[in-house]
Design an enzyme around this catalytic site. Structure first.
Site, short mmCIF file in Angstrom:
data_model
loop_
_atom_site.label_atom_id
_atom_site.label_comp_id
_atom_site.label_asym_id
_atom_site.label_seq_id
_atom_site.Cartn_x
_atom_site.Cartn_y
_atom_site.Cartn_z
N LYS A 60 0.84 -1.20 0.00
CA LYS A 60 0.00 0.00 0.00
C LYS A 60 0.87 1.25 0.00
O LYS A 60 0.60 2.20 -0.72
CB LYS A 60 -0.95 -0.03 1.21
CG LYS A 60 -2.06 -1.07 1.02
CD LYS A 60 -2.84 -1.36 2.27
CE LYS A 60 -3.76 -2.57 1.99
NZ LYS A 60 -4.51 -3.02 3.16
N GLN A 117 -4.66 -1.55 9.16
CA GLN A 117 -4.51 -2.89 8.58
C GLN A 117 -5.16 -3.92 9.50
O GLN A 117 -4.83 -4.00 10.68
CB GLN A 117 -3.01 -3.19 8.36
CG GLN A 117 -2.75 -4.52 7.68
CD GLN A 117 -3.32 -4.57 6.26
OE1 GLN A 117 -3.18 -3.63 5.48
NE2 GLN A 117 -4.00 -5.65 5.93
N ASP A 162 -11.22 2.39 3.37
CA ASP A 162 -11.48 0.95 3.24
C ASP A 162 -12.97 0.67 3.00
O ASP A 162 -13.34 -0.43 2.58
CB ASP A 162 -11.04 0.21 4.51
CG ASP A 162 -9.72 -0.51 4.34
OD1 ASP A 162 -9.39 -0.87 3.19
OD2 ASP A 162 -9.02 -0.73 5.35
#
Ligand code: NDP
Length: 278
Positions: free
Chosen positions: A52, A96, A119
């Site tokens: 990422k 994460q 997200d």
């Protein structure tokens, strides 16, 4: 032979488009910023976070990295998220997952401002998707819609079957296909006659989490097959939830693993971050 839907090429196209947009935003004095938080040292998470950050660097998004120790408390993590929520230089916040077991994952997701929820996991984002309002969409299913559209595969009016009903893949996938005017069926572990249900599909999205479970006996001749699964076999090779060698001769188009859905997830995360900055 089935058309191979190439996620590497399509994700690169998206990242290049974003790079242009981010460069243009910079000339107007606006820099896009993303905070990437990892708690603990899970090796798979470290790889995902690294990828990422690499994608941010490629596009020109400034990424701020927070590598927190395993014993970080929920309160400490929420305090950091709240600070980043208030930080005007940060447009997207990514925690994460999974977080260590002593931290309530849902509480962390809810702590992120819906405006920075790149997200697309916040209940407000999920709710917006279900009632057809604007909001961030979970990256893997959003990426699948891009794979279909950019491969000129029409969704409208098609029989779409999604195997799997998880919050991050199956459910948002079904809602997105519905938004594109597909006729959508969601199958899961309690579905009866799974093969018959799957054989109805013009577009079959497989997110079942079981290596190579779906073979040609589940697939209608000419169907488009999207394989979300990702597994590492005993031979150390990656494979999906679809038995590619069995299905490829029957399908009209198919995503490979690796190089299909996987690369799209990060591209869509970057897309969400640039949208957040707008
Ligand atoms: P989950 O394990 O959360 O969900 C699996 C779903 O499949 C559940 O809804 C389950 O049903 C259903 N299921 C399990 N077994 C069967 C069966 N025998 N018959 C029918 N349905 C079944 O997985 P995720 O949605 O998180 O992920 C799915 C796959 O996608 C995994 O392989 C994962 O690694 C991969 N993945 C890949 C990503 C990428 O970027 N490429 C991103 C996210 C996931 P029930 O609800 O009834 O239990």
């Amino acid at each position: 032979m089935a058309q191979l839907i190439d996620g590497k090429i399509i994700s690169k196209q998206i990242k290049d488009e974003l790079k242009e947009q981010v460069t243009a935003m910079k000339t107007e004095g606006k820099e896009v910023g993303m905070a990437v938080i990892q708690v603990g040292k899970d090796p798979a998470s470290t790889v995902y976070v690294g990828n990422k950050k690499k994608a941010c660097a490629y596009i020109g998004i400034r990424s701020e990295s927070y590598e927190l120790p395993e014993e970080t408390t929920q309160e400490e993590l929420v305090t950091l998220i709240e600070r980043l929520n208030r930080d005007d230089a940060i447009h997207g916040i990514l925690v994460q997952l999974p977080v260590p077991a002593h931290i309530d994952e849902q509480a962390i997701i809810r702590a992120i401002s819906p405006k920075k929820d790149v997200d697309g996991f916040h209940p407000q984002s999920v709710g917006a998707l279900s009632i057809g309002q604007k909001g961030f969409v979970s990256c893997t299913p959003a990426g699948i819609i891009q794979l279909l559209k950019r491969s000129n595969i029409e969704i409208e009016g098609k029989e779409c079957v999604v195997i799997g009903r998880s919050n991050i893949v199956g459910k948002p996938m079904a809602l997105l296909l519905l938004r594109e005017n597909g006729t959508v069926t969601v199958a899961h572990s309690r579905t009866k006659n799974l093969k018959e249900v799957c054989k109805r599909a013009d577009i079959l999205v497989v997110a079942v989490g079981r290596p190579k479970m779906i073979d040609a006996s589940y697939v209608k001749e000419g169907a488009v097959v999207i394989d979300v699964g990702i597994h590492r076999g005993a031979d150390n090779k990656l494979c999906g939830d679809v038995d590619f060698d069995s299905v490829e001769p029957v399908a009209s188009a198919i995503t490979p693993v690796p190089g299909g859905v996987g690369p799209m997830t990060i591209a869509m995360l970057m897309y969400n971050c640039v949208e957040a900055a707008r």
